[in-house]
Design a protein around this motif. Structure first.
Motif, PDB file in Angstrom:
ATOM      1  N   ALA A 229       1.243  -1.274  -0.054  1.00 13.01           N
ATOM      2  CA  ALA A 229      -0.145   0.119   0.125  1.00 13.01           C
ATOM      3  C   ALA A 229       0.792   1.248   0.340  1.00 13.01           C
ATOM      4  O   ALA A 229       0.196   2.212  -0.607  1.00 13.01           O
ATOM      5  N   ALA A 230       2.231   0.897   0.901  1.00 14.87           N
ATOM      6  CA  ALA A 230       2.739   2.212   0.957  1.00 14.87           C
ATOM      7  C   ALA A 230       3.402   2.525  -0.701  1.00 14.87           C
ATOM      8  O   ALA A 230       3.249   3.628  -1.037  1.00 14.87           O
ATOM      9  N   VAL A 231       3.574   1.736  -1.192  1.00 15.75           N
ATOM     10  CA  VAL A 231       4.901   1.749  -2.042  1.00 15.75           C
ATOM     11  C   VAL A 231       3.135   1.934  -3.469  1.00 15.75           C
ATOM     12  O   VAL A 231       3.296   2.985  -4.272  1.00 15.75           O
ATOM     13  N   GLY A 236       7.392   6.386   1.031  1.00 16.65           N
ATOM     14  CA  GLY A 236       7.478   8.096   1.673  1.00 16.65           C
ATOM     15  C   GLY A 236       6.844   9.542   1.452  1.00 16.65           C
ATOM     16  O   GLY A 236       6.949  10.729   2.130  1.00 16.65           O
ATOM     17  N   ILE A 237       5.685   9.567   1.121  1.00 17.96           N
ATOM     18  CA  ILE A 237       4.044  10.387   0.709  1.00 17.96           C
ATOM     19  C   ILE A 237       3.285   9.964   1.973  1.00 17.96           C
ATOM     20  O   ILE A 237       2.920   8.577   1.355  1.00 17.96           O
ATOM     21  N   ILE A 238       3.036  10.716   2.581  1.00 19.23           N
ATOM     22  CA  ILE A 238       2.298  10.420   3.348  1.00 19.23           C
ATOM     23  C   ILE A 238       0.571  10.181   2.904  1.00 19.23           C
ATOM     24  O   ILE A 238      -0.189   9.564   2.902  1.00 19.23           O
ATOM     25  N   PRO A 239      -0.018  10.781   2.399  1.00 17.96           N
ATOM     26  CA  PRO A 239      -1.078  10.479   1.705  1.00 17.96           C
ATOM     27  C   PRO A 239      -1.673   9.948   0.863  1.00 17.96           C
ATOM     28  O   PRO A 239      -1.812   8.723   0.706  1.00 17.96           O
ATOM     29  N   GLY A 240      -0.070   9.327   0.236  1.00 23.17           N
ATOM     30  CA  GLY A 240       0.175   8.576  -1.069  1.00 23.17           C
ATOM     31  C   GLY A 240       0.014   6.640   0.612  1.00 23.17           C
ATOM     32  O   GLY A 240      -1.236   6.394  -0.429  1.00 23.17           O
ATOM     33  N   ALA A 241       0.510   6.980   1.370  1.00 27.97           N
ATOM     34  CA  ALA A 241       0.056   5.967   1.646  1.00 27.97           C
ATOM     35  C   ALA A 241      -1.292   5.512   2.255  1.00 27.97           C
ATOM     36  O   ALA A 241      -2.063   4.398   2.190  1.00 27.97           O
ATOM     37  N   MET A 242      -2.327   6.888   2.496  1.00 25.63           N
ATOM     38  CA  MET A 242      -3.831   7.020   2.972  1.00 25.63           C
ATOM     39  C   MET A 242      -4.010   6.521   1.839  1.00 25.63           C
ATOM     40  O   MET A 242      -5.057   5.058   1.836  1.00 25.63           O
ATOM     41  N   VAL A 243      -4.548   6.942   0.733  1.00 27.45           N
ATOM     42  CA  VAL A 243      -4.899   6.305  -0.358  1.00 27.45           C
ATOM     43  C   VAL A 243      -4.569   5.070  -0.673  1.00 27.45           C
ATOM     44  O   VAL A 243      -5.234   4.163  -1.636  1.00 27.45           O
ATOM     45  N   GLY A 244      -3.263   4.325  -0.713  1.00 24.62           N
ATOM     46  CA  GLY A 244      -3.085   2.989  -1.674  1.00 24.62           C
ATOM     47  C   GLY A 244      -3.723   2.045  -0.785  1.00 24.62           C
ATOM     48  O   GLY A 244      -4.024   1.682  -1.431  1.00 24.62           O
ATOM     49  N   GLY A 245      -3.397   2.323   0.967  1.00 27.54           N
ATOM     50  CA  GLY A 245      -4.623   1.821   1.573  1.00 27.54           C
ATOM     51  C   GLY A 245      -5.904   1.105   1.846  1.00 27.54           C
ATOM     52  O   GLY A 245      -6.165   0.242   1.642  1.00 27.54           O
ATOM     53  N   LEU A 246      -6.286   2.889   1.161  1.00 31.10           N
ATOM     54  CA  LEU A 246      -7.470   1.917   0.862  1.00 31.10           C
ATOM     55  C   LEU A 246      -7.737   1.631  -0.393  1.00 31.10           C
ATOM     56  O   LEU A 246      -8.953   0.454  -0.353  1.00 31.10           O
ATOM     57  N   LEU A 247      -7.461   2.235  -0.986  1.00 33.69           N
ATOM     58  CA  LEU A 247      -7.230   1.531  -2.345  1.00 33.69           C
ATOM     59  C   LEU A 247      -7.075  -0.263  -2.281  1.00 33.69           C
ATOM     60  O   LEU A 247      -7.654  -1.109  -3.357  1.00 33.69           O
ATOM     61  N   LEU A 248      -6.021  -0.646  -1.815  1.00 30.45           N
ATOM     62  CA  LEU A 248      -6.285  -1.870  -1.666  1.00 30.45           C
ATOM     63  C   LEU A 248      -6.722  -3.111  -0.848  1.00 30.45           C
ATOM     64  O   LEU A 248      -7.238  -3.848  -1.747  1.00 30.45           O
ATOM     65  N   GLY A 249      -7.125  -2.338   0.088  1.00 30.91           N
ATOM     66  CA  GLY A 249      -8.582  -3.110   0.524  1.00 30.91           C
ATOM     67  C   GLY A 249      -9.694  -2.885  -0.339  1.00 30.91           C
ATOM     68  O   GLY A 249     -10.515  -4.097  -0.412  1.00 30.91           O
ATOM     69  N   VAL A 250     -10.016  -2.138  -1.013  1.00 30.04           N
ATOM     70  CA  VAL A 250     -11.003  -2.093  -2.063  1.00 30.04           C
ATOM     71  C   VAL A 250     -11.371  -3.199  -2.877  1.00 30.04           C
ATOM     72  O   VAL A 250     -11.871  -4.293  -3.759  1.00 30.04           O
ATOM     73  N   ILE A 251      -9.894  -3.483  -3.538  1.00 34.52           N
ATOM     74  CA  ILE A 251      -9.511  -4.241  -4.732  1.00 34.52           C
ATOM     75  C   ILE A 251      -9.804  -5.601  -3.800  1.00 34.52           C
ATOM     76  O   ILE A 251     -10.233  -7.311  -3.846  1.00 34.52           O
ATOM     77  N   SER A 281       7.390   4.291  -9.601  1.00 35.59           N
ATOM     78  CA  SER A 281       7.078   5.845  -8.476  1.00 35.59           C
ATOM     79  C   SER A 281       5.872   5.656  -7.254  1.00 35.59           C
ATOM     80  O   SER A 281       6.039   6.675  -6.452  1.00 35.59           O
ATOM     81  N   GLY A 282       5.038   5.112  -8.333  1.00 36.06           N
ATOM     82  CA  GLY A 282       3.905   4.999  -7.111  1.00 36.06           C
ATOM     83  C   GLY A 282       2.617   5.761  -8.030  1.00 36.06           C
ATOM     84  O   GLY A 282       2.813   6.479  -9.183  1.00 36.06           O
ATOM     85  N   LEU A 283       1.623   6.411  -7.096  1.00 29.32           N
ATOM     86  CA  LEU A 283       0.826   7.530  -7.853  1.00 29.32           C
ATOM     87  C   LEU A 283       0.682   8.363  -7.304  1.00 29.32           C
ATOM     88  O   LEU A 283       0.221   8.809  -7.750  1.00 29.32           O
TER      89      LEU A 283
END
Length: 292
Positions: A229-231, A236-251, A281-283
């Motif tokens: 989720a962080a990747v 290294g990007i805090i909002p990215g970790a939040m969005v990545g985690g939520l997106l992974l849970g939905v997937i 580089s991630g989203l």
């Protein structure tokens, strides 16, 4: 309507991954270290929450706060004992140490507690189904989601509005320049570990209540998924970790809903492989050349 229910379930699960991913991304943003022991701090938080509820008869929020406090101290101890002496060592040395610390915590817990799983009592959080526009939503999922969002908002406030947060951003940008400006880099790194570990402890308690069963090796898969989720968001990007985690849970929830529940854990790693191929580089990340 089924899709909306799965979406709510996925966001609730994703909020747990997001809390865990924040710890990975904060530590990497400041010391460029992937802390693979982070999933085990999550496990320790789950056990602290469990004993708070069963032995001391705490409610959900007191157990959550105690787990966060103990895990914050635990995170600082890990940083001071295992990582601080390797501050100027090669990255591979720090990475191997992180894996070693992870194994030490897991098997230390098995030695102290035993390998048997434990189950959270069902009465920690009141559970009832709420019907909204024909969609049945579990009240437990809503409370877990609400708690996770509050913790993320508090983190954003700390990072952008407090002295510690400004120091963290300065050290992340340029540690040497921050040191010359009078910022204590060591203290800032310890604060980062404390905050990240506190969030992992909270995620452990929430996970225990959500899934009931906990065991000493429970941090391995959620820890790896939180790293994905962080990747996904951009390490290294805090909002990215939040969005990545939520997106992974939905997937994951949608994969289960489509009847591929056996592929649920594999979905996270398929996402990681595709991401590394098409957008490494991630989203939210930017392509930066890096010397290794």
């Amino acid at each position: 309507m089924e899709f909306v229910q799965q979406l709510v379930n996925g966001i609730s699960l994703g909020s747990i991954y997001a809390l865990l991913a924040l710890g990975y991304t904060m530590v990497y943003g400041i010391v460029k270290l992937i802390n693979f022991a982070h999933g085990d701090v999550f496990m320790v938080g789950a056990f602290i929450g469990f004993y708070s509820v069963t032995v001391f008869h705490f409610g959900f929020f007191p157990a959550l706060l105690l787990a966060m406090a103990v895990c914050a101290v635990f995170g600082v101890l890990i940083e001071r004992i295992a990582y601080k002496p390797l501050r100027n060592a090669t990255r591979i040395a720090a990475l191997i140490t992180a894996i070693g610390v992870s194994l030490f915590i897991e098997y230390g817990t098995i030695y102290l507690h035993g390998a048997q799983p434990e189950a959270y009592p069902s009465n920690v959080l009141p559970e009832k189904n709420i019907n909204i526009f024909g969609v049945t939503i579990n009240s437990q999922s809503l409370l877990i989601l609400f708690t996770s969002i509050v913790l993320m908002i508090v983190l954003q406030f700390i990072v952008h509005r407090t002295k510690v947060g400004k120091a963290m951003r300065a050290v992340s940008y340029d540690a040497e320049a921050a040191r010359l400006m009078g910022i204590s880099v060591d203290r800032t790194i310890s604060a980062t570990f404390a905050i990240g570990s506190a969030l992992a402890g909270a995620a452990g308690v929430i996970f225990g209540i959500y899934y009931t069963k906990i065991d000493p090796l429970m941090g391995i898969i959620p820890g790896l998924k939180a790293f994905v989720a962080a990747v996904l968001g951009g390490i290294g990007i805090i909002p990215g970790a939040m969005v990545g985690g939520l997106l992974l849970g939905v997937i994951e929830s949608l994969v289960s809903a489509m009847g591929f529940s056996l592929w649920r854990d594999g979905a996270a790693f398929i996402v990681l492989i595709l991401l590394l191929i098409f957008r490494p580089s991630g989203l939210f990340g930017k392509n930066v050349r890096e010397k290794v």
